[in-house]
Design a protein around this motif. Structure first.
Motif, short mmCIF file in Angstrom:
data_model
loop_
_atom_site.label_atom_id
_atom_site.label_comp_id
_atom_site.label_asym_id
_atom_site.label_seq_id
_atom_site.Cartn_x
_atom_site.Cartn_y
_atom_site.Cartn_z
N GLY A 9 0.58 -1.48 -0.09
CA GLY A 9 0.01 0.36 0.00
C GLY A 9 1.03 1.58 -0.23
N ALA A 10 0.54 1.76 1.46
CA ALA A 10 1.61 3.46 1.30
C ALA A 10 3.17 3.76 1.93
N ARG A 11 3.30 2.13 1.96
CA ARG A 11 4.79 1.81 2.58
C ARG A 11 5.69 0.70 1.57
N THR A 12 6.76 1.56 1.12
CA THR A 12 7.53 0.71 0.27
C THR A 12 8.84 0.57 1.08
N GLU A 13 9.85 -0.64 0.46
CA GLU A 13 10.58 -0.70 1.38
C GLU A 13 12.07 -1.39 0.10
N TYR A 14 13.27 -1.04 0.23
CA TYR A 14 14.26 -1.74 -1.18
C TYR A 14 15.34 -2.69 0.20
N ARG A 15 15.35 -3.57 -0.37
CA ARG A 15 16.10 -5.34 0.10
C ARG A 15 17.27 -5.30 -0.47
N PHE A 16 18.44 -5.49 0.17
CA PHE A 16 19.50 -6.11 -0.77
C PHE A 16 19.47 -7.63 -0.86
N ALA A 17 18.09 -7.87 -1.39
CA ALA A 17 18.59 -9.75 -2.88
C ALA A 17 17.31 -9.57 -3.60
N SER A 18 17.78 -10.25 -3.96
CA SER A 18 17.11 -10.73 -5.62
C SER A 18 16.48 -12.33 -5.92
N PRO A 19 15.41 -12.49 -5.75
CA PRO A 19 14.19 -11.92 -5.39
C PRO A 19 14.24 -11.18 -3.85
N ALA A 20 13.08 -11.31 -3.60
CA ALA A 20 12.83 -10.87 -2.30
C ALA A 20 12.76 -11.78 -1.03
N PRO A 21 13.24 -12.03 -0.40
CA PRO A 21 12.37 -13.38 0.88
C PRO A 21 11.77 -13.71 0.75
N ARG A 22 11.41 -14.88 1.15
CA ARG A 22 9.74 -15.10 1.47
C ARG A 22 9.70 -15.46 2.83
N THR A 23 10.33 -15.57 3.35
CA THR A 23 9.93 -15.27 5.01
C THR A 23 11.01 -14.83 6.06
N GLY A 24 11.15 -14.80 7.19
CA GLY A 24 11.39 -13.81 8.18
C GLY A 24 12.82 -13.85 8.64
N THR A 25 13.17 -14.97 8.71
CA THR A 25 14.74 -15.93 8.73
C THR A 25 15.79 -15.09 7.41
N ALA A 26 14.90 -15.48 6.53
CA ALA A 26 15.62 -15.02 5.33
C ALA A 26 15.35 -13.87 4.89
N SER A 27 14.81 -12.85 5.70
CA SER A 27 14.97 -11.28 5.63
C SER A 27 16.31 -11.06 5.90
N SER A 28 15.90 -11.74 7.63
CA SER A 28 16.87 -11.50 8.25
C SER A 28 18.92 -11.82 8.11
N GLU A 29 18.29 -12.71 7.41
CA GLU A 29 19.67 -12.79 7.05
C GLU A 29 20.81 -12.15 6.31
N VAL A 30 19.52 -10.90 5.42
CA VAL A 30 19.83 -10.62 3.87
C VAL A 30 20.62 -9.03 4.48
N ALA A 31 20.26 -8.51 5.85
CA ALA A 31 20.64 -7.76 6.60
C ALA A 31 21.69 -6.99 6.65
N ASP A 32 21.80 -6.07 6.08
CA ASP A 32 24.01 -5.37 6.29
C ASP A 32 23.91 -3.91 6.69
N PRO A 33 23.68 -3.90 8.01
CA PRO A 33 23.68 -2.87 8.69
C PRO A 33 24.60 -1.89 8.19
N GLU A 34 25.69 -2.35 7.83
CA GLU A 34 27.34 -1.00 7.11
C GLU A 34 26.88 -0.33 6.47
N LEU A 35 25.95 -1.10 5.28
CA LEU A 35 25.09 -0.70 3.54
C LEU A 35 24.20 0.00 4.55
N GLU A 36 23.41 -0.25 5.77
CA GLU A 36 21.64 0.49 5.57
C GLU A 36 22.41 1.63 6.43
N ASP A 37 23.46 2.04 6.84
CA ASP A 37 23.58 3.20 8.06
C ASP A 37 24.18 3.65 6.84
#
Length: 449
Positions: A374-402
């Motif tokens: 809806g009104a919320r958008t997010e970009y992810r450091f993975a393609s395709p986008a993760p399909r589970t919460g654990t997979a989503s956690s694993e592609v986090a990149d704190p240095e890149l996010e910062d």
């Protein structure tokens, strides 16, 4: 990606943030009487070595105490989805607090019934009660679920977000079993004694956990949000509803963040049929407020129980819950600000945001993706986008996010510090969206080199 280059860019942007924000830096250094130097310790979740301090806010704009103005896509991590101090809410709060008085008198107001009826129109649940936060709404919904089912455990999805509810701080561990979420503070007991867990989008795992027969309710976001947006696959939510009914388990939809999907959240947009629904943050227009709704059948079952003290010490209260000021703010927000028309416009802006980000990602050949709710958008450091919460956690990149957060903030664009989320409000403009696209594209060019 050249990590050495990323570290150089991050150090450069951090130094620029310190140069630009001497008053915020000094205020943080002086905060000796605050635990963690901030009003709430999560305010330390910020790129750089100190948070920017709020000066003023209005609509989709924030100004810090150093005088820098920002286009605000963070919006209080959904709490200000109506925009900052929307006129109708400000007027209602002023009227209730300064003119009528009695902001908290332990007495109901007629506004409450209006809000309940409007929440029914939007979400379908027939009976409503109020809290001050979505966390409390979830805690109380859990108590009701246990009371009516006689079962003790709550099932959540791995890396879902339900505030600081003890039962929700469980994830799927490496062995596929439930485990305490890393960093959990002061857990009252081993979380596996109170909770079960299944991956989002995994019906077989959900069925396996429900088969134990001890789950009172599934508490879930219709789409994961706080670990990055993870959207449901076709048929998944229908499968959840079928499995919960088959096993005699209540279904609680937490729409606190997924409210971005539309005026009735995912529940209305996707024709979902939960037994209970919890929501908070945005419905108060910036004033603390939360609510939980129950189906007519469930409300009747609970109110018919003479052994449950739902009036005094039953654990579903709170002296300030449902206070006149919060209820007035909820009515003004729902009646005049976060309207059906506003959501339609906000959704179109999020589509524009999504398209701009995707175009920049494609132009630089990055293996990233964009997800929108809806009104919320997010970009992810993975393609395709993760399909589970654990997979989503694993592609986090704190240095890149910062780096991205600091780069954008140093150029007048504020994103949610916990992740790469952008939210539209009624005051957001196409020019705001395009400004992010332009700055984001330059950031990627510098990152790639």
């Amino acid at each position: 990606m050249d990590r050495t280059r990323l570290q150089h860019l991050l150090a450069r942007e951090s130094a620029e943030a310190e140069r630009r924000n001497p008053r915020s830096k000094a205020a943080y250094a002086r905060a000796d009487h605050l635990f963690g130097r901030v009003p709430m310790t999560w305010m330390n979740k910020t790129a750089g070595t100190f948070p920017r301090y709020l000066g003023t806010a209005n609509g989709a704009r924030i100004t810090d105490i150093d005088g820098h103005e920002y286009i605000d896509f963070c919006l209080g991590d959904t709490g200000a989805m109506a925009g900052h101090s929307p006129e109708a809410v400000a007027a209602a709060v002023q009227r209730r607090f300064a003119e009528q008085g009695g902001a908290t008198a332990m007495l109901p107001t007629e506004d409450a019934e209006w809000v309940g009826a409007e929440l029914t129109r939007r979400f379908g649940l027939s009976h409503w009660s109020f809290s001050l936060t979505a966390t409390d709404a979830n805690r109380w919904a859990i108590r009701l679920a246990r009371a009516v089912t006689g079962r003790s455990k709550i099932l959540v999805n791995s890396y879902s977000y339900h505030g600081s509810v003890d039962e929700s701080l469980i994830v799927v561990g490496p062995d596929g079993r439930g485990a305490s979420r890393p960093g959990n503070v002061g857990a009252p007991c081993d979380v596996t004694l109170t909770s079960r867990v299944a991956e989002f989008n995994d019906l077989s795992q959900l069925e396996r956990e429900l088969a134990h027969g001890d789950v009172a309710a599934v508490l879930m976001e219709p789409a994961l949000t706080n670990i990055g947006i993870v959207l449901p696959e076709p048929g998944y939510l229908a499968g959840v509803r079928e499995l919960t009914r088959r096993h005699g388990v209540l279904l609680i939809n937490d729409e606190t963040h997924t409210f971005s999907a539309g005026p009735g959240g995912c529940t209305a947009a996707w024709l979902l049929e939960p037994d209970m629904l919890t929501i908070g943050k945005a419905i108060g227009g910036g004033i603390p407020a939360g609510a939980y709704g129950l189906s007519a059948e469930l409300a009747d079952r609970l109110l018919g129980r003479s052994d449950l003290d739902l009036v005094d010490m039953g654990g579903v209260g709170g002296t300030l819950a449902g206070n006149a000021l919060s209820v007035a703010a909820m009515r003004a927000t729902l009646e005049h600000v976060l309207t059906d028309d506003a959501f339609e416009r906000m959704g179109k802006l999020a589509e524009r945001f999504e398209a701009g980000v995707q175009q920049a990602i494609d132009a630089h050949g990055l293996p990233w993706s964009v997800s929108r709710l809806g009104a919320r958008t997010e970009y992810r450091f993975a393609s395709p986008a993760p399909r589970t919460g654990t997979a989503s956690s694993e592609v986090a990149d704190p240095e890149l996010e910062d780096f991205l957060h600091l780069y954008l903030a140093n150029r007048g664009i504020l994103m949610t510090p916990f992740h790469n989320m952008a939210l539209m409000c009624p005051a957001t403009t196409e020019a705001d969206v395009d400004a992010h696209t332009d700055v984001f594209s330059v950031a990627l060019a510098q990152l790639i080199g």
